[in-house]
Design a protein around this motif. Structure first.
Motif, PDB file in Angstrom:
ATOM      1  N   LEU A 169       0.829  -1.204   0.000  1.00  0.00           N
ATOM      2  CA  LEU A 169       0.000   0.000   0.000  1.00  0.00           C
ATOM      3  C   LEU A 169       0.867   1.259   0.000  1.00  0.00           C
ATOM      4  N   GLN A 170       1.921   1.265   0.817  1.00  0.00           N
ATOM      5  CA  GLN A 170       2.785   2.445   0.864  1.00  0.00           C
ATOM      6  C   GLN A 170       3.482   2.674  -0.479  1.00  0.00           C
ATOM      7  N   ALA A 171       3.864   1.583  -1.134  1.00  0.00           N
ATOM      8  CA  ALA A 171       4.538   1.714  -2.426  1.00  0.00           C
ATOM      9  C   ALA A 171       3.596   2.260  -3.497  1.00  0.00           C
ATOM     10  N   ALA A 172       2.301   1.957  -3.380  1.00  0.00           N
ATOM     11  CA  ALA A 172       1.327   2.361  -4.407  1.00  0.00           C
ATOM     12  C   ALA A 172       0.635   3.686  -4.078  1.00  0.00           C
ATOM     13  N   TRP A 173       0.833   4.216  -2.892  1.00  0.00           N
ATOM     14  CA  TRP A 173       0.121   5.422  -2.462  1.00  0.00           C
ATOM     15  C   TRP A 173       0.550   6.642  -3.279  1.00  0.00           C
ATOM     16  N   ASP A 174      -0.425   7.365  -3.805  1.00  0.00           N
ATOM     17  CA  ASP A 174      -0.198   8.619  -4.545  1.00  0.00           C
ATOM     18  C   ASP A 174      -0.914   9.727  -3.789  1.00  0.00           C
ATOM     19  N   ASP A 175      -0.152  10.497  -3.048  1.00  0.00           N
ATOM     20  CA  ASP A 175      -0.739  11.492  -2.158  1.00  0.00           C
ATOM     21  C   ASP A 175      -1.521  12.562  -2.914  1.00  0.00           C
TER      22      ASP A 175
END
Length: 224
Positions: free
Chosen positions: A117-123
């Motif tokens: 999830l952290q790798a795919a997160w786009d803020d």
């Protein structure tokens, strides 16, 4: 930058009775390890910090179990607040910005879902990012799927993807909900309407450890 993690451990565990008559569900063991400890291992491996665990039912047992560990407790001793209300109450411990949340009554195999999830997160374009599991691969799941994905990765209600119990969510909208006790489904619906709720599909195994008969299924999955 590591994200904070909220582990939901306040539930009554009614589906897991009679095993939860004297013990909270997060302390039920699968393969010799408490579900809560499995969740903490995922969080630590993903670099989460701070880590907050909420408590309500038999909360003293969870507090004793966590004694001496680098984990903060958000007590819901008065009244259980559900996932949305529980996250809202814990925000002073979690800090500002996006938060990872994790349901401990799940067993995962394959990649660490929190790290994925952290790798795919786009803020810039996401307010929520959910880890999803294909219904056909959702061991011990009872009922239909929860979501579908569009080509851009946005989620919509109904479909053959199950919410796996791990996500990153931006908690800003919690302030707009006046109730003390409410589900995070309320936030998801607001974010879906704005096109800012996304999902990724977990490629490994997954088991819902929600009732006693699921424990041997989860252990078989882990033995793989």
């Amino acid at each position: 930058m590591p994200l904070p993690l909220m582990i939901f451990a306040a539930g009554l565990g009614t589906r897991m009775r009679p095993l939860t008559d004297m013990r909270p569900k997060p302390l039920i063991e699968v393969g010799g390890t408490a579900l809560l400890d499995r969740a903490l291992t995922l969080g630590r491996a993903a670099g989460a910090g701070p880590v907050v665990v909420n408590t309500h039912y038999l909360g003293a047992q969870i507090r004793r179990h966590l004694a001496g560990q680098d984990v903060l407790i958000s007590s819901e001793a008065g009244a259980i607040l559900d996932t949305g209300g529980g996250l809202k109450k814990a925000l002073p411990l979690l800090g500002r910005g996006p938060v990872m949340t994790l349901n401990p009554d799940v067993v995962w195999t394959g990649p660490n879902p929190l790290a994925a999830l952290q790798a795919a997160w786009d803020d810039s374009r996401m307010d929520a990012l959910l880890a999803l599991v294909p219904l056909a691969q959702a061991t011990a799941r009872k009922g239909a799927g929860d979501f579908s994905l569009d080509p851009e990765g946005r989620i919509a209600r109904q479909g053959d993807l199950v919410y796996g119990g791990a996500q990153i969510i931006r908690p800003d909208l919690l302030a707009s909900i006046p109730e003390r006790a409410f589900s995070l489904n309320r936030l998801w619906d607001l974010m879906i309407a704005e096109g800012r709720a996304f999902g990724i599909v977990h490629p490994g195994g997954w088991c819902d450890v929600g009732y006693p008969q699921a424990i041997p299924l989860a252990e078989a999955l882990l033995d793989g």
